[in-house]
Design an enzyme around this catalytic site. Structure first.
Site, short mmCIF file in Angstrom:
data_model
loop_
_atom_site.label_atom_id
_atom_site.label_comp_id
_atom_site.label_asym_id
_atom_site.label_seq_id
_atom_site.Cartn_x
_atom_site.Cartn_y
_atom_site.Cartn_z
CG ASP A 204 -1.83 1.17 1.32
OD1 ASP A 204 -2.66 1.33 0.41
OD2 ASP A 204 -1.71 1.95 2.28
CD GLU B 157 -2.08 2.54 -3.69
OE1 GLU B 157 -2.36 3.55 -4.39
OE2 GLU B 157 -1.78 2.62 -2.49
#
Length: 648
Positions: free
Chosen positions: A312, A365
């Site tokens: 993330d 990401e």
């Protein structure tokens, strides 16, 4: 002070931990059932380098830690203690006395299980207590390369996929039955779980964690989670976890100022603060933090058999100014804004993961323009093997929200992504981030009337599925969830009883199935030779035509997308060779909620010798408005080389 051997620890392991090179540190730190002197007990081990004293408090001593003082192991900053006559299930925390004599009660950073929130204590748990039955799956992984295989990911938030009411969550074990069978029926290849590391606030969805080694107790026990992963693998489904190394919670029981000083977040408070989230960044230059985080990645793969991590917010890790006000700006030693510690950490992370698990999935990401994210570290890259294509997602969602009559002036939003589609190994994400916080659901982003929204979403999904790159869809998107995601409620499964939503579900199932059966749509996702434009310039009619190629010479497919309201009953497209072209999927088929009959949506076209679009042959087809069609080349010698349409 005690030496490591006296307490049953390896001095070498502690040395590696201090140097940032102990990649299985969870085997030493944390709470481990042991046998000592012929008696069963638990060894507790924690890193608290600046503590004056550390004790263990728990259910077994009525939270009075005075009789269970830990011993400091040399100069390692590690404390340890074996407590006899306790075992799995014991509830505990560390009582830390700081240098200024404050008393802190902290959860174990290496806790392998935790109490259900709002309680915050850690729970002693066996790590290797499950008999796995996924050997065939792991053997297949050794033989297959993820670059050349289909990857169709179903992104899931376990708490709201299905539940029995507010905070009445299904267990991992229930999901092992219901969710896995559903994913298999829908023809997905992977499940991606939103973070399941322990977290105090449901609304954070797991992205603000306190327990990096503890699967959240909301959904059951670690053993039940292993059962879910095992069932996925037995059914041929890979498992990816969202992983959040960029920041952690400030909650008092967590990592913040763990021993009274900032050991996990670092001493520079400006660099540590993440004000947009109310969290703290890890100190990626601290070697013990490196051991903690890299070991955590390995932990999920070794102990829970997960197949990969979606990492993330990489952009927030590598940019010192990301989402920060000027008063919190800091700079690296070269005067730049790159977080050089984070960059080194990410490279080392990927090197270690691939050392132990060569076919793991490490997916960034990353919303930045940082180059070579998916290039090997020895070539100067960050070492991931895939990256989310945020640019494609933003451009296409903007384009699909336009009135089709306006699209001719924005044709570049469809075509620009192919300028960089092979600069990285991409995943095309349609994730939870795009259907929350007032952004509206995918269906409701589409322009037009109620019926046109469904037609547009079918078209969009077709283009998404045939564009180079692996695929990810958030739960609910498969039937056109009309409301945006409600994280505290179950998905709107009742929508499947409505005609157009049920038809959309049928369409996505068929599209997923067709994707898996069409190697040209995935074999060369990371190879520029796997894509060719046939017609990229028809902005006036908002039509694009392109070809996807597989490894075999005659393994190719033709994609035709009409993003306009206009019907073209005789639309000619160039094709690369003479022969038969079969309609493999038509988004406007009546079975999917469209207006084209079965006969009209399942045609076989025989090419003519008329050159078109710079190709030696062509076919003429019916092109309805707001439609996607996939033609596949029918192998073998054509019976007739002239243009006609016959029923498939």
């Amino acid at each position: 002070m005690a030496n490591a051997a006296a307490i049953g620890l390896s001095a070498r392991d502690l040395y590696l931990f201090n140097k940032g090179n102990y990649f299985h540190s969870y085997r030493t730190l944390g709470a481990h059932p042991v046998q000592q002197g012929g008696k069963a007990g638990v060894r507790f081990t924690v890193w608290a380098p600046n503590a004056k004293q550390v004790c263990v408090a728990g259910s077994f001593n009525e939270w009075n830690s005075s009789g269970h003082r830990m011993e400091r192991i040399g100069e390692t900053g590690v404390w340890s203690l074996v407590i006899p006559d306790i075992g799995p299930g014991a509830v505990y925390k560390y009582e830390i006395i700081t240098t200024d004599d404050k008393r802190l009660l902290k959860s174990d950073p290496y806790a392998f299980a935790a109490e259900l929130r709002p309680s915050t204590a850690s729970i002693v748990t066996e790590l290797f207590d499950y008999n796995w039955n996924d050997g065939d799956w792991h053997q297949r992984k050794l033989e297959d390369s993820p670059y050349h295989e289909p990857m169709l990911i179903y992104e899931v938030h376990l708490g709201s996929w299905r539940n029995d009411g507010k905070e009445l969550f299904w267990t991992y074990e229930q999901m092992a039955d219901e969710l896995v069978d559903y994913v298999v029926r829908m023809k997905y290849t992977h499940i991606e779980l939103l973070p399941i590391t322990e977290h105090p606030l449901d609304q954070s969805w797991g992205y603000q964690a306190t327990g990096y080694y503890a699967a959240t107790s909301r959904y059951g026990t670690p053993k039940q989670l292993k059962m879910l992963v095992d069932r996925c693998h037995q059914k041929g489904i890979g498992v990816i976890l969202d992983w959040v190394p960029g920041h952690f919670c400030k909650d008092d029981h967590g990592l913040r100022e763990f021993d009274g000083t900032p050991i996990y977040e670092g001493k520079d408070w400006k660099r540590a603060e993440k004000p947009l989230w109310g969290t703290l960044a890890f100190d990626f230059g601290c070697t013990e933090v490196q051991s903690f985080l890299i070991s955590n990645a390995i932990y999920w793969m070794e102990v829970f058999h997960v197949d990969g991590l979606r990492v993330d917010a990489v952009a927030s890790m590598i940019d010192l100014h990301f989402d920060k006000p000027p008063e919190l700006y800091t700079y690296n030693v070269f005067g730049g804004t790159e977080n050089t510690d984070a960059l080194r950490f990410l490279k080392r992370l990927n090197e270690v993961v691939f050392q132990y698990y060569p076919n793991a999935l490490m997916i960034a990401e990353d919303s930045s323009a940082w180059p070579a994210v998916t290039s090997p570290t020895y070539m100067g890259g960050l070492g991931f093997n895939f990256k989310w294509n945020m640019g494609w997602m933003n451009d296409m969602l903007r384009y699909m929200a336009l009135d089709p009559n306006e699209r001719m002036r924005h044709h570049n939003l469809v075509t620009f992504s192919l300028m960089y589609a092979f600069s990285e190994n991409y995943v095309l994400p349609l994730s939870h981030d795009e259907v929350v916080h007032g952004k509206r659901s995918l269906l409701n982003k589409m322009s037009g009337t109620y019926e046109q929204k469904f037609a547009q979403l079918r078209l969009f999904y077709g283009y998404w599925m045939s564009h180079p790159g692996k695929k990810l869809l958030f739960m609910g998107g498969e039937w056109g969830q009309f409301d945006e995601w409600k994280d505290a409620e179950s998905l709107d499964w009742m929508l499947l009883d409505y005609e157009l939503h049920g038809a959309m579900h049928n369409y996505v199932t068929s599209l997923n199935d067709r994707y898996g059966k069409t190697p040209s749509l995935w074999e060369r996702d990371c190879d520029p030779g796997g894509f060719e434009w046939i017609d990229v310039h028809n902005a006036a009619q908002s039509v694009v035509v392109f070809m996807r190629r597989g490894h075999a010479a005659d393994e190719f497919s033709i994609v035709i997308c009409n993003f306009s309201y206009h019907h073209h009953p005789e639309y000619r497209i160039g094709v690369p060779k003479p022969g038969r072209y079969r309609t493999a999927l038509h988004s406007e088929a009546a079975a999917f909620g469209g207006s084209v009959s079965t006969a009209g949506s399942t045609k076989v076209y025989h090419s003519s010798k008329t050159p078109w679009h710079g190709r030696p042959c062509s076919v003429t087809l019916d092109l309805p408005p707001l439609s996607f069609q996939l033609l596949v080349f029918a192998r073998g010698e054509p019976r007739r080389i002239h243009e006609e349409a016959v029923l498939h």
